[in-house]
Design a protein around this motif. Structure first.
Motif, mmCIF file in Angstrom:
data_model
loop_
_atom_site.group_PDB
_atom_site.id
_atom_site.type_symbol
_atom_site.label_atom_id
_atom_site.label_comp_id
_atom_site.label_asym_id
_atom_site.label_seq_id
_atom_site.Cartn_x
_atom_site.Cartn_y
_atom_site.Cartn_z
ATOM 1 N N LEU A 1 -3.782 3.572 1.088
ATOM 2 C CA LEU A 1 -4.484 2.937 0.076
ATOM 3 C C LEU A 1 -3.797 1.757 -0.390
ATOM 4 O O LEU A 1 -2.528 2.093 -0.753
ATOM 5 C CB LEU A 1 -4.640 4.169 -1.182
ATOM 6 C CG LEU A 1 -5.532 3.292 -2.136
ATOM 7 C CD1 LEU A 1 -6.965 2.620 -1.922
ATOM 8 C CD2 LEU A 1 -5.549 4.137 -3.363
ATOM 9 N N GLY A 2 -4.078 0.721 -0.480
ATOM 10 C CA GLY A 2 -3.471 -0.766 -0.530
ATOM 11 C C GLY A 2 -4.312 -1.660 -1.136
ATOM 12 O O GLY A 2 -5.303 -1.512 -1.330
ATOM 13 N N VAL A 3 -3.710 -2.844 -1.184
ATOM 14 C CA VAL A 3 -4.410 -4.033 -1.877
ATOM 15 C C VAL A 3 -3.927 -5.286 -1.144
ATOM 16 O O VAL A 3 -2.613 -5.231 -0.720
ATOM 17 C CB VAL A 3 -4.210 -4.005 -3.141
ATOM 18 C CG1 VAL A 3 -2.893 -4.263 -3.582
ATOM 19 C CG2 VAL A 3 -4.890 -5.079 -3.898
ATOM 20 N N PHE B 1 -7.831 -9.688 -5.759
ATOM 21 C CA PHE B 1 -7.443 -8.635 -4.812
ATOM 22 C C PHE B 1 -8.431 -7.984 -3.842
ATOM 23 O O PHE B 1 -9.803 -8.180 -4.499
ATOM 24 C CB PHE B 1 -6.681 -7.728 -5.554
ATOM 25 C CG PHE B 1 -5.662 -8.115 -6.391
ATOM 26 C CD1 PHE B 1 -5.783 -8.912 -7.810
ATOM 27 C CD2 PHE B 1 -4.343 -8.223 -5.712
ATOM 28 C CE1 PHE B 1 -4.613 -9.517 -8.378
ATOM 29 C CE2 PHE B 1 -3.239 -8.687 -6.678
ATOM 30 C CZ PHE B 1 -3.350 -9.371 -7.970
ATOM 31 N N TYR B 2 -8.176 -7.489 -2.750
ATOM 32 C CA TYR B 2 -8.970 -6.743 -2.042
ATOM 33 C C TYR B 2 -8.498 -5.463 -1.787
ATOM 34 O O TYR B 2 -7.463 -5.295 -1.228
ATOM 35 C CB TYR B 2 -9.427 -7.498 -0.780
ATOM 36 C CG TYR B 2 -10.508 -6.772 -0.026
ATOM 37 C CD1 TYR B 2 -10.158 -6.249 1.259
ATOM 38 C CD2 TYR B 2 -11.673 -7.018 -0.350
ATOM 39 C CE1 TYR B 2 -11.281 -5.402 2.246
ATOM 40 C CE2 TYR B 2 -12.786 -6.501 0.563
ATOM 41 C CZ TYR B 2 -12.543 -5.685 1.469
ATOM 42 O OH TYR B 2 -13.478 -5.087 2.344
ATOM 43 N N PRO B 3 -9.344 -4.371 -1.936
ATOM 44 C CA PRO B 3 -8.595 -3.016 -1.665
ATOM 45 C C PRO B 3 -8.711 -2.539 -0.354
ATOM 46 O O PRO B 3 -9.792 -2.979 0.480
ATOM 47 C CB PRO B 3 -9.975 -2.128 -2.361
ATOM 48 C CG PRO B 3 -11.134 -2.802 -2.434
ATOM 49 C CD PRO B 3 -10.626 -4.197 -2.714
ATOM 50 N N GLY C 1 0.850 -1.093 -0.119
ATOM 51 C CA GLY C 1 -0.017 0.050 -0.050
ATOM 52 C C GLY C 1 0.871 1.415 -0.021
ATOM 53 O O GLY C 1 2.121 1.110 0.189
#
Lengths: 227, 548
Positions: A175-177, A214-216, A156
């Motif tokens: 903000l990442g994943v 993927f999940y934000p 992130g």
């Protein structure tokens, strides 16, 4: 797609042009290693975090988040159903921040993923075929569960600091994943609808969502340095 | 040195940029909406809610042919008796007139809890069958556990009665004015088995109290109590219930003969009652009739009873006590009667139990989980017919004889038909049982006369065109036969799977099934041991039943 390109361009400019300015700002605030505790609100639920800074560039975060909610809704059809959804968001994370700028950091690490989605559909009323009464138990219910991999890597980008360089309070927005891999599906059914939970159907459900790996993660965190 | 630092700094910045870009891209990529996660998934339903099947076959008592198999005719069936509301068709409907197809019909017990059959909650009802040109037929049943039941109901055709049944008809006889007969009417069968006399002045009415008028059409049917065909047509069956003195008794009929009389007027009103005068009926009783009270053949002076049958209740009623007289016509019984129905003359004796002995069919069934066996149960005392035996027997599962005569020695003559390669070991045929209610288990060895046959597995999934996302695994019984044979064998599909055994690879077969009041057939050639029929489309009627 255009928005992504514009955002990338902005950060390119920032990455190339700002370091000199940042260095000057950093000189003004002296750094000391320390410990902090933070409260956070993330797309994996609310939680707390412990932060340890080693130097002005590297800090380590250990925390967790959790949120579970139940949602019930009815579907009116030939067989009316009550649908109960149990959604859980959560994780236990161990990540490291690399502060490449005084107000930005890159975060990487691993999460133990507690996220899952469960859905149960139950007949709402009795159902009749002529004079034959089909009770809810006779018709049966269907259970659908989705869960990602447990150990997931995370990457992130953050604005702010997870632990202040020398002051008490700091704030960061990340903000990442999370890469959780292809979700696993659990399917179960009983009563008349029990064959719906065949292995073929379960595999089909799993194949339908296998591309969603993927999940934000959006994280807002307020930290308080205590050492 | 400075150049190296610069190159390093630029390299780090580029790497950082790439890392940031990658993270941002993947973050936005992760925000994509999940499109249709249930695509292609169906709701699959086992339709196995009907746990008790009653498979009925109506056949011509003279020819043995199933009624309607060749001409598409239907037999009308009504259900009467104390548990009539428990009987339904596949649409879940009770209390209506059901229709056979090809001579076959399958009814069910409502699976609702109040109708669940058990020894403490037996389900009792009577099937009453009617078809143009045939005498009304009936069969009483008592069911105490879930399962498959088979009932063979012979029907007597007026124009072609079987051996042992004699019919005499007279049309346009007598003069009837406002119900009153203006002259004596007398009619008898060919060999004086039955003589009916209606005296002048008798007033005849139908069941609604309306008088008959004009002339009369009279049909008298006599059933010989020593003949299998006749006894198999005994209304309700010989194991029955009798209403006497306000009480209902269960037991066995020993009949000295029974009679059906139908009288109609010129417009078709059916006579029911006689007022002013009773009508006389004389029945000739064969000398070899067994009297259970004396345990020997009948003699002059022996007492016997007159019983009438109420098809609405599926019950016999005691009417009056009579005696046998010796006349120049032989032994006869004379009765004065005031209404028309089936009339039986004889004895109602003993008791019955809802759950009798267990039969365990042993031996090598060669891959067949279940086979159909048939036979005739006879009274040991006089070798007369008592009832048909027709059951589906499965490996290692004893079958309980339902509604069995208590304390009455019987024997079962097993039928070895051309329908199947299975037969009962001759050493156990017939099977003698002293008391059908003694809670014993009897082993019956089953033999297989052919090693050329095999078992075939069938898998079917069905759907309705208007509900493409729903699949149904059907559960139903069906029949099959060799293409050049006439006898059908039963098989059962459970949740879309069935095993048919004792078939030949390469053989031509016909599969038959009853639904929606019709008999349906399919020709197949057995080429392998497994068949799958996926997405078979169900008829609209069935779909409407399931989903409307």
């Amino acid at each position: 797609m255009k928005k992504i390109i514009h955002l990338i361009s902005f950060f390119f400019i920032v990455a190339i042009a700002v370091p000199g300015f940042a260095q000057e700002v950093e000189k003004k605030n002296e750094f000391s290693p320390g410990w902090a505790v933070g409260v956070k609100l993330t797309t994996l639920g609310p939680g707390i975090e412990f932060i340890k800074s080693f130097n002005e560039y590297i800090s380590l975060r250990l925390g967790g988040s959790y949120y579970k909610f139940k949602y019930e809704f009815s579907l009116e059809d030939d067989i009316s159903t009550i649908n109960k959804s149990f959604t859980t968001f959560g994780s236990i994370n161990l990540t490291a921040d690399v502060n490449f700028l005084s107000f930005m950091h890159f975060t990487g690490g691993f999460m133990y993923n507690l996220t899952s989605l469960e859905l149960e559909a139950i007949p709402k009323d009795e159902y009749y075929i002529g004079e034959i009464e089909l009770t809810e138990e006779t018709v049966g219910s269907i259970y659908y569960g989705v869960a990602p991999n447990k150990i997931c890597p995370y990457a992130g980008l953050g604005f702010g600091r997870s632990i202040s360089r020398s002051k008490v309070v700091s704030f960061t927005c990340d903000l990442g994943v999370v890469y959780h891999g292809s979700p696993k599906v659990n399917l179960d059914a009983n009563g008349m609808v029990s064959p719906t939970a065949s292995e073929e159907q379960r595999q089909l459900l799993e194949d339908n969502i296998k591309g969603y790996r993927f999940y934000p993660v959006l994280n807002f965190q307020l930290s308080f340095r205590f050492l | 040195m400075n150049a190296m630092k610069t190159i390093t700094r630029i390299t780090v910045q580029i790497l950082l940029f790439l890392l940031i870009a990658f993270t941002l891209i993947m973050s936005f990529h992760a925000c994509q909406k999940i499109e249709n996660p249930t695509k292609g998934v169906k709701l699959i339903v086992n339709y196995d809610i009907l746990k008790t099947n009653i498979n009925v076959r109506f056949f011509d008592a003279a020819t043995g042919e199933s009624i309607g198999m060749s001409d598409g005719e239907n037999v009308d069936v009504n259900i009467t008796g104390e548990s009539a509301s428990a009987v339904i068709d596949i649409a879940g409907e009770s209390g209506k007139t059901y229709k056979s197809g090809g001579g076959y019909m399958t009814l069910y017990l409502n699976p609702n809890v109040e109708f669940h059959p058990s020894p403490d909650n037996p389900v009792r009802f009577t099937l009453v069958a009617q078809h143009e040109g045939y005498l009304q037929a009936s069969r009483s049943m008592t069911i105490t556990e879930e399962g498959d039941y088979f009932v063979d109901i012979p029907m007597i055709k007026s124009e072609l009665p079987p051996e042992g049944v004699v019919i005499v008809k007279e049309t346009e006889i007598g003069v009837v004015i406002q119900g009153e007969i203006k002259e004596d009417i007398s009619l008898e069968t060919e060999n004086s088995e039955v003589l009916v006399f209606i005296p002048e002045g008798t007033v005849i009415k139908d069941e609604n109290g309306n008088t008959l008028n004009g002339y009369l059409n009279i049909e008298i049917t006599h059933f010989d109590n020593t003949n299998d065909h006749a006894l198999s047509a005994f209304p309700g069956g010989l194991l029955s219930s009798l209403q006497k003195d306000g009480k209902t008794e269960k037991g066995v009929f020993y009949t000295a003969g029974f009679v059906a009389i139908e009288i109609t007027d010129k417009v078709g009103k059916i006579a029911k009652t006689f007022e002013g005068n009773p009508f006389s009926l004389q029945l000739k009783v064969p000398e070899q009739t067994y009297n259970p009270l004396t345990s020997t053949y009948v003699n002059s002076g022996d007492g016997l009873a007159a019983h009438s049958f109420d098809p609405d209740e599926g019950l016999w009623n005691f009417e009056q006590q009579l005696n046998l007289d010796l006349t120049e016509n032989g032994l006869v019984v004379n009765a004065q009667l005031n209404h028309l129905s089936y009339w039986n003359f004889g004895w109602f004796f003993g008791n019955t139990c809802d759950m009798g002995v267990d039969l365990l069919f042993t031996g090598n069934q060669s891959g067949c989980e279940c086979v159909n066996v048939k036979g005739i149960m006879r009274k040991s005392e006089d070798d007369t017919f008592l009832r048909f035996v027709n059951m589906e027997v499965c490996k290692d599962e004893p079958v309980t004889i339902q509604n069995a005569p208590e304390g009455l020695p019987v024997y079962i003559e097993w039928e070895n038909s051309d329908c199947s390669s299975f037969y009962i070991d001759p050493a156990s045929n017939p099977l003698y049982i002293n008391n059908m209610c003694d809670n014993q288990q009897y082993d019956v060895p089953l033999m297989n006369g052919s090693n050329q046959t095999t078992a075939v597995s069938i898998e079917i999934t069905a759907r309705c065109a208007s509900y493409p996302d729903v699949e149904v695994n059907p559960t139903f019984g069906f029949w099959f036969r060799e293409a050049d044979a006439t006898c059908w064998r039963y098989a059962f599909m459970y949740n879309g799977k069935a095993d048919i055994c004792d078939v030949e690879i390469g053989g031509d077969y016909v599969i038959g099934a009853y639904y929606e009041n019709n008999w349906n057939e399919w020709q197949v050639t057995v080429t392998g041991s497994e068949y799958a029929l996926i997405n078979m489309e169900l008829p609209d009627g069935v779909c409407n039943t399931l989903f409307d």
